[in-house]
Scaffold this motif. Structure first.
Motif, PDB file in Angstrom:
ATOM      1  N   MET A   9       6.527   9.995  -4.673  1.00 52.65           N
ATOM      2  CA  MET A   9       6.314   8.709  -4.017  1.00 52.65           C
ATOM      3  C   MET A   9       7.685   8.089  -3.781  1.00 52.65           C
ATOM      4  SD  MET A   9       4.177   6.619  -2.781  1.00 52.65           S
ATOM      5  CE  MET A   9       2.611   7.106  -3.417  1.00 52.65           C
ATOM      6  N   ALA A  10       7.886   7.499  -2.607  1.00 56.15           N
ATOM      7  CA  ALA A  10       9.171   6.924  -2.264  1.00 56.15           C
ATOM      8  C   ALA A  10       9.080   5.413  -2.242  1.00 56.15           C
ATOM      9  CB  ALA A  10       9.589   7.442  -0.893  1.00 56.15           C
ATOM     10  N   MET A  11      10.085   4.776  -2.766  1.00 54.55           N
ATOM     11  CA  MET A  11      10.144   3.324  -2.737  1.00 54.55           C
ATOM     12  C   MET A  11      11.540   2.884  -2.306  1.00 54.55           C
ATOM     13  SD  MET A  11       7.323   2.056  -3.656  1.00 54.55           S
ATOM     14  CE  MET A  11       6.038   1.859  -4.832  1.00 54.55           C
ATOM     15  N   ALA A  12      11.599   1.957  -1.393  1.00 57.00           N
ATOM     16  CA  ALA A  12      12.865   1.388  -0.966  1.00 57.00           C
ATOM     17  C   ALA A  12      12.678  -0.114  -0.855  1.00 57.00           C
ATOM     18  CB  ALA A  12      13.282   1.964   0.389  1.00 57.00           C
ATOM     19  N   LEU A  13      13.581  -0.869  -1.429  1.00 59.19           N
ATOM     20  CA  LEU A  13      13.450  -2.319  -1.352  1.00 59.19           C
ATOM     21  C   LEU A  13      13.724  -2.803   0.057  1.00 59.19           C
ATOM     22  CD1 LEU A  13      15.204  -3.441  -4.636  1.00 59.19           C
ATOM     23  CD2 LEU A  13      12.766  -3.325  -4.145  1.00 59.19           C
ATOM     24  N   LEU A  14      12.902  -3.739   0.503  1.00 56.77           N
ATOM     25  CA  LEU A  14      13.049  -4.319   1.836  1.00 56.77           C
ATOM     26  C   LEU A  14      13.220  -5.816   1.720  1.00 56.77           C
ATOM     27  CD1 LEU A  14      10.036  -2.586   3.596  1.00 56.77           C
ATOM     28  CD2 LEU A  14      12.375  -1.819   3.446  1.00 56.77           C
ATOM     29  N   ALA A  15      13.541  -6.426   2.828  1.00 55.23           N
ATOM     30  CA  ALA A  15      13.662  -7.879   2.860  1.00 55.23           C
ATOM     31  C   ALA A  15      12.341  -8.555   2.528  1.00 55.23           C
ATOM     32  CB  ALA A  15      14.154  -8.330   4.236  1.00 55.23           C
ATOM     33  N   LEU A  16      11.220  -7.969   2.945  1.00 62.70           N
ATOM     34  CA  LEU A  16       9.920  -8.588   2.732  1.00 62.70           C
ATOM     35  C   LEU A  16       9.064  -7.871   1.693  1.00 62.70           C
ATOM     36  CD1 LEU A  16       8.878  -9.432   6.385  1.00 62.70           C
ATOM     37  CD2 LEU A  16       9.806 -10.953   4.664  1.00 62.70           C
ATOM     38  N   GLY A  17       9.489  -6.759   1.193  1.00 61.92           N
ATOM     39  CA  GLY A  17       8.660  -6.045   0.235  1.00 61.92           C
ATOM     40  C   GLY A  17       9.209  -4.684  -0.076  1.00 61.92           C
ATOM     41  N   GLU A  18       8.328  -3.734  -0.357  1.00 64.23           N
ATOM     42  CA  GLU A  18       8.716  -2.375  -0.674  1.00 64.23           C
ATOM     43  C   GLU A  18       8.046  -1.421   0.300  1.00 64.23           C
ATOM     44  OE1 GLU A  18       7.520  -1.746  -4.694  1.00 64.23           O
ATOM     45  OE2 GLU A  18       9.299  -2.750  -5.473  1.00 64.23           O
ATOM     46  N   LEU A  19       8.751  -0.349   0.618  1.00 63.09           N
ATOM     47  CA  LEU A  19       8.228   0.681   1.507  1.00 63.09           C
ATOM     48  C   LEU A  19       7.965   1.927   0.694  1.00 63.09           C
ATOM     49  CD1 LEU A  19       7.742   1.736   4.435  1.00 63.09           C
ATOM     50  CD2 LEU A  19      10.119   2.436   4.431  1.00 63.09           C
ATOM     51  N   ALA A  20       6.778   2.478   0.814  1.00 63.19           N
ATOM     52  CA  ALA A  20       6.427   3.706   0.111  1.00 63.19           C
ATOM     53  C   ALA A  20       6.027   4.752   1.136  1.00 63.19           C
ATOM     54  CB  ALA A  20       5.272   3.453  -0.856  1.00 63.19           C
ATOM     55  N   ILE A  21       6.379   6.001   0.872  1.00 60.57           N
ATOM     56  CA  ILE A  21       5.994   7.089   1.762  1.00 60.57           C
ATOM     57  C   ILE A  21       5.295   8.151   0.935  1.00 60.57           C
ATOM     58  CG2 ILE A  21       6.772   8.859   3.366  1.00 60.57           C
ATOM     59  CD1 ILE A  21       9.149   7.161   4.019  1.00 60.57           C
ATOM     60  N   ALA A  22       4.078   8.501   1.311  1.00 61.64           N
ATOM     61  CA  ALA A  22       3.318   9.541   0.625  1.00 61.64           C
ATOM     62  C   ALA A  22       3.407  10.839   1.419  1.00 61.64           C
ATOM     63  CB  ALA A  22       1.867   9.101   0.468  1.00 61.64           C
ATOM     64  N   ALA A  23       2.836  11.907   0.887  1.00 64.45           N
ATOM     65  CA  ALA A  23       2.879  13.217   1.533  1.00 64.45           C
ATOM     66  C   ALA A  23       2.010  13.243   2.792  1.00 64.45           C
ATOM     67  CB  ALA A  23       2.421  14.279   0.555  1.00 64.45           C
ATOM     68  N   LYS A  24       1.854  14.460   3.380  1.00 65.50           N
ATOM     69  CA  LYS A  24       1.168  14.650   4.659  1.00 65.50           C
ATOM     70  C   LYS A  24      -0.257  14.131   4.626  1.00 65.50           C
ATOM     71  CE  LYS A  24       0.226  18.065   8.139  1.00 65.50           C
ATOM     72  NZ  LYS A  24       0.360  19.428   8.568  1.00 65.50           N
ATOM     73  N   PRO A  25      -0.739  13.425   5.620  1.00 68.46           N
ATOM     74  CA  PRO A  25       0.143  12.896   6.653  1.00 68.46           C
ATOM     75  C   PRO A  25       1.126  11.926   6.024  1.00 68.46           C
ATOM     76  CG  PRO A  25      -1.965  11.794   6.782  1.00 68.46           C
ATOM     77  CD  PRO A  25      -2.092  12.861   5.727  1.00 68.46           C
ATOM     78  N   ALA A  26       2.259  11.741   6.679  1.00 71.78           N
ATOM     79  CA  ALA A  26       3.248  10.803   6.145  1.00 71.78           C
ATOM     80  C   ALA A  26       2.647   9.404   6.214  1.00 71.78           C
ATOM     81  CB  ALA A  26       4.539  10.877   6.944  1.00 71.78           C
ATOM     82  N   VAL A  27       2.422   8.801   5.072  1.00 71.52           N
ATOM     83  CA  VAL A  27       1.832   7.470   4.990  1.00 71.52           C
ATOM     84  C   VAL A  27       2.900   6.499   4.538  1.00 71.52           C
ATOM     85  CG1 VAL A  27       0.088   6.021   3.895  1.00 71.52           C
ATOM     86  CG2 VAL A  27      -0.436   8.406   4.435  1.00 71.52           C
ATOM     87  N   LEU A  28       3.173   5.523   5.370  1.00 72.89           N
ATOM     88  CA  LEU A  28       4.126   4.480   5.019  1.00 72.89           C
ATOM     89  C   LEU A  28       3.333   3.241   4.661  1.00 72.89           C
ATOM     90  CD1 LEU A  28       5.499   6.404   7.222  1.00 72.89           C
ATOM     91  CD2 LEU A  28       7.142   4.569   7.465  1.00 72.89           C
ATOM     92  N   SER A  29       3.696   2.586   3.589  1.00 71.74           N
ATOM     93  CA  SER A  29       3.034   1.335   3.232  1.00 71.74           C
ATOM     94  C   SER A  29       4.042   0.420   2.576  1.00 71.74           C
ATOM     95  CB  SER A  29       1.839   1.583   2.310  1.00 71.74           C
ATOM     96  OG  SER A  29       2.254   2.142   1.091  1.00 71.74           O
ATOM     97  N   TRP A  30       3.849  -0.871   2.790  1.00 73.20           N
ATOM     98  CA  TRP A  30       4.727  -1.860   2.184  1.00 73.20           C
ATOM     99  C   TRP A  30       3.967  -3.158   1.990  1.00 73.20           C
ATOM    100  CZ3 TRP A  30       5.036   0.186   6.992  1.00 73.20           C
ATOM    101  CH2 TRP A  30       5.005  -0.664   8.096  1.00 73.20           C
TER     102      TRP A  30
END
Length: 113
Positions: A9-30
């Motif tokens: 699971m990927a997490m990157a801090l953003l100005a408004l929240g966090e971005l996560a990327i899951a496996a296929k399909p590539a799912v981005l959520s924040w």
């Protein structure tokens, strides 16, 4: 710029929240805090960290209210047009009600399972 390995699971801090990327399909959520000036988001993808980046969200991505926390909204985008074993690079733009857009995230890398 941060890179994540397959299956993590990927997490990157953003100005408004966090971005996560899951496996296929590539799912981005924040997570974002409600903001009446935010109309939606555009997601961009490339096969190289330096681009060129193309918009992969055909429509504006809109937040969905979270039942667990009414003060937060979850924004989610699924990129099904990806190939296993390839690395993709993503970033997100926020689109304001005025029509102006600005970069919300840095470039995030994801190797698809």
């Amino acid at each position: 710029m941060t890179s994540w390995k397959t299956g993590m699971m990927a997490m990157a801090l953003l100005a408004l929240g966090e971005l996560a990327i899951a496996a296929k399909p590539a799912v981005l959520s924040w997570q974002i805090k409600p903001n009446p000036d935010v109309f939606g988001f555009n997601v961009y993808r490339a096969t190289s960290r330096t681009g060129p980046f193309l918009r992969v969200s055909k429509e504006l991505v809109r937040p969905k209210s979270s039942a667990s926390d009414s003060a937060q909204n979850t924004v989610r985008f699924e990129d099904a047009d990806v190939e296993s074993g390839r690395t993709y690079y993503y970033y997100v733009d926020v689109v304001r009600n005025s029509g102006l857009s600005e970069r919300l995230t840095g470039v995030v890398a994801k190797t698809v399972d």
